[in-house]
Design an enzyme around this catalytic site. Structure first.
Site, PDB file in Angstrom:
ATOM      1  N   ARG A 102       0.810  -1.153  -0.019  1.00 58.49           N
ATOM      2  CA  ARG A 102       0.021   0.089  -0.091  1.00 58.49           C
ATOM      3  C   ARG A 102       0.873   1.234   0.149  1.00 58.49           C
ATOM      4  O   ARG A 102       1.846   1.349   0.748  1.00 58.49           O
ATOM      5  CB  ARG A 102      -0.929   0.202   1.292  1.00 58.49           C
ATOM      6  CG  ARG A 102      -1.981  -1.124   1.444  1.00 58.49           C
ATOM      7  CD  ARG A 102      -3.159  -0.690   2.298  1.00 58.49           C
ATOM      8  NE  ARG A 102      -2.792   0.102   3.469  1.00 58.49           N
ATOM      9  CZ  ARG A 102      -3.537   0.657   4.160  1.00 58.49           C
ATOM     10  NH1 ARG A 102      -4.889   0.353   3.981  1.00 58.49           N
ATOM     11  NH2 ARG A 102      -3.299   1.340   5.460  1.00 58.49           N
ATOM     12  N   THR A 106      -1.943   7.279  -0.220  1.00 60.81           N
ATOM     13  CA  THR A 106      -3.099   7.075  -0.821  1.00 60.81           C
ATOM     14  C   THR A 106      -3.881   5.657  -0.413  1.00 60.81           C
ATOM     15  O   THR A 106      -5.022   5.423  -0.581  1.00 60.81           O
ATOM     16  CB  THR A 106      -3.014   6.816  -2.291  1.00 60.81           C
ATOM     17  OG1 THR A 106      -2.249   5.757  -2.585  1.00 60.81           O
ATOM     18  CG2 THR A 106      -2.408   8.127  -3.052  1.00 60.81           C
ATOM     19  N   ASP A 197       0.151  -1.913  12.353  1.00 67.30           N
ATOM     20  CA  ASP A 197       0.699  -2.491  10.993  1.00 67.30           C
ATOM     21  C   ASP A 197       1.321  -3.870  11.264  1.00 67.30           C
ATOM     22  O   ASP A 197       2.251  -3.889  11.912  1.00 67.30           O
ATOM     23  CB  ASP A 197       1.971  -1.586  10.499  1.00 67.30           C
ATOM     24  CG  ASP A 197       2.401  -1.910   9.090  1.00 67.30           C
ATOM     25  OD1 ASP A 197       2.637  -3.047   8.928  1.00 67.30           O
ATOM     26  OD2 ASP A 197       2.326  -0.912   8.224  1.00 67.30           O
ATOM     27  N   ASP A 200       4.937  -4.628  10.078  1.00 68.33           N
ATOM     28  CA  ASP A 200       5.927  -4.116  10.993  1.00 68.33           C
ATOM     29  C   ASP A 200       5.958  -4.824  12.408  1.00 68.33           C
ATOM     30  O   ASP A 200       7.202  -4.994  12.855  1.00 68.33           O
ATOM     31  CB  ASP A 200       5.556  -2.457  11.151  1.00 68.33           C
ATOM     32  CG  ASP A 200       5.963  -1.832  10.135  1.00 68.33           C
ATOM     33  OD1 ASP A 200       6.565  -2.271   9.106  1.00 68.33           O
ATOM     34  OD2 ASP A 200       5.556  -0.454  10.203  1.00 68.33           O
TER      35      ASP A 200
HETATM   36  C1  PRP Z   1      -0.878  -4.419   4.623  1.00 63.94           C
HETATM   37  C2  PRP Z   1      -1.817  -5.780   4.820  1.00 63.94           C
HETATM   38  C3  PRP Z   1      -2.467  -5.905   3.461  1.00 63.94           C
HETATM   39  C4  PRP Z   1      -2.950  -4.514   3.394  1.00 63.94           C
HETATM   40  C5  PRP Z   1      -4.406  -4.423   3.644  1.00 63.94           C
HETATM   41  O1  PRP Z   1       0.066  -4.677   3.826  1.00 63.94           O
HETATM   42  O2  PRP Z   1      -0.863  -6.782   5.106  1.00 63.94           O
HETATM   43  O3  PRP Z   1      -1.692  -6.625   2.442  1.00 63.94           O
HETATM   44  O4  PRP Z   1      -1.977  -3.527   4.114  1.00 63.94           O
HETATM   45  O5  PRP Z   1      -4.814  -3.046   3.307  1.00 63.94           O
HETATM   46  P1  PRP Z   1      -5.878  -2.801   2.252  1.00 63.94           P
HETATM   47  O6  PRP Z   1      -6.943  -3.945   2.580  1.00 63.94           O
HETATM   48  O7  PRP Z   1      -6.289  -1.541   2.536  1.00 63.94           O
HETATM   49  O8  PRP Z   1      -5.127  -2.925   0.744  1.00 63.94           O
HETATM   50  P2  PRP Z   1       1.089  -3.498   3.481  1.00 63.94           P
HETATM   51  O9  PRP Z   1       0.654  -2.744   2.371  1.00 63.94           O
HETATM   52  O10 PRP Z   1       1.193  -2.628   4.735  1.00 63.94           O
HETATM   53  O11 PRP Z   1       2.410  -4.135   3.159  1.00 63.94           O
HETATM   54  P3  PRP Z   1       3.380  -5.318   4.084  1.00 63.94           P
HETATM   55  O12 PRP Z   1       2.623  -6.473   4.371  1.00 63.94           O
HETATM   56  O13 PRP Z   1       4.459  -5.186   3.270  1.00 63.94           O
HETATM   57  O14 PRP Z   1       3.707  -4.548   5.578  1.00 63.94           O
HETATM   58  N1  URA Z   2      -2.305  -2.785   6.924  1.00 60.92           N
HETATM   59  C1  URA Z   2      -1.965  -3.081   8.446  1.00 60.92           C
HETATM   60  O1  URA Z   2      -1.224  -3.604   8.630  1.00 60.92           O
HETATM   61  N2  URA Z   2      -2.856  -2.591   9.432  1.00 60.92           N
HETATM   62  C2  URA Z   2      -4.136  -2.044   9.068  1.00 60.92           C
HETATM   63  O2  URA Z   2      -4.762  -1.512   9.980  1.00 60.92           O
HETATM   64  C3  URA Z   2      -4.519  -1.644   7.741  1.00 60.92           C
HETATM   65  C4  URA Z   2      -3.623  -2.183   6.953  1.00 60.92           C
END
Ligand code: PRP
Ligand code: URA
Length: 205
Positions: A102, A106, A197, A200
């Site tokens: 993400r 945005t 997150d 993280d």
């Molecule tokens: C997080 C999570 C999902 C996404 C959800 O990933 O693991 O993939 O956000 O959000 P959405 O429903 O609004 O699309 P992130 O993009 O933070 O990446 P990561 O897994 O590498 O931390």
């Molecule tokens: N991705 C995350 O890891 N946490 C949230 O709350 C939303 C998106």
């Protein structure tokens, strides 16, 4: 398709510790394993079986074995935190990877990786712990369907109502299995009360 939410008391217990901001990555990973195991059992409750004749030490009997292979598709990177229990309990699993990230401003997910095994004829479960706006899940489901998947489910640990609505609108035939459905998204598209997150916290970044 229906939304299935975990009802087991252990799910409530594990979720509470996952949400606690003082929980360190080492325990966070164990708790992720535990709740993903419960979800794995729920998301496969309706898998087909076929008869198989075997010999017990005492006689011949008709047993039942799983009829279809399972493909797990974690959405990188946080989805990796849900993969292990599926590997541990199912005899015939292959793994595909979809990389989505993400944008911090945005909240729209960008695709950076996709490697999928053959999907036709398998139960395909896309796994990602957080279903927030639903953009990542909807994109990943589109990708697996484009690669031939016809029996698809989505599995997450925490869902927002907004994300559930997005997936149900874009992929109405896909069942969603969630550990819990939270209240709402905040202005930055994070889930409330949520757990922060996930990626993280899983990887200590
Ligand atoms: C997080 C999570 C999902 C996404 C959800 O990933 O693991 O993939 O956000 O959000 P959405 O429903 O609004 O699309 P992130 O993009 O933070 O990446 P990561 O897994 O590498 O931390
Ligand atoms: N991705 C995350 O890891 N946490 C949230 O709350 C939303 C998106």
């Amino acid at each position: 398709m229906p939304l299935h939410v975990l009802q087991h008391p252990l799910a409530h217990h594990v979720l509470t510790h996952l949400r606690d901001k003082t929980t360190k990555p080492v325990l966070f990973r164990t708790l992720s394993y535990q709740i993903s195991l419960l979800l794995a059992l729920e998301a496969t409750r309706d898998l087909a079986t076929v008869e198989k004749e075997i010999e017990t030490p005492l006689e011949t009997m008709q047993g039942r074995v799983l009829a279809k292979p399972l493909v797990i598709v974690p959405i990188l990177r946080a989805g990796l935190g849900m993969l292990q229990p599926f590997h541990d309990i199912f005899p015939d699993v292959s793994v595909g990877y979809v990389g989505l990230e993400r944008d911090h401003k945005t909240a729209v997910a960008r695709s950076y990786y996709c490697k999928l095994p053959p999907l036709a004829g398998a139960r395909v479960l896309v796994v990602d712990p957080m279903l927030a706006t639903g953009g990542s899940a909807a994109q990943a489901l589109t990708l697996v369907k484009a690669q031939g998947a016809t029996d698809v489910g989505f599995v997450c640990i925490v869902a927002a109502p907004e994300g559930v609505a997005t997936v149900q609108q874009a992929h109405p035939e896909v069942p969603i299995h969630a550990g819990v459905v939270d209240r709402q998204l905040n202005a930055n598209k994070y889930i409330l009360p949520g757990l922060g997150d996930f990626g993280d916290r899983l990887y200590g970044t």
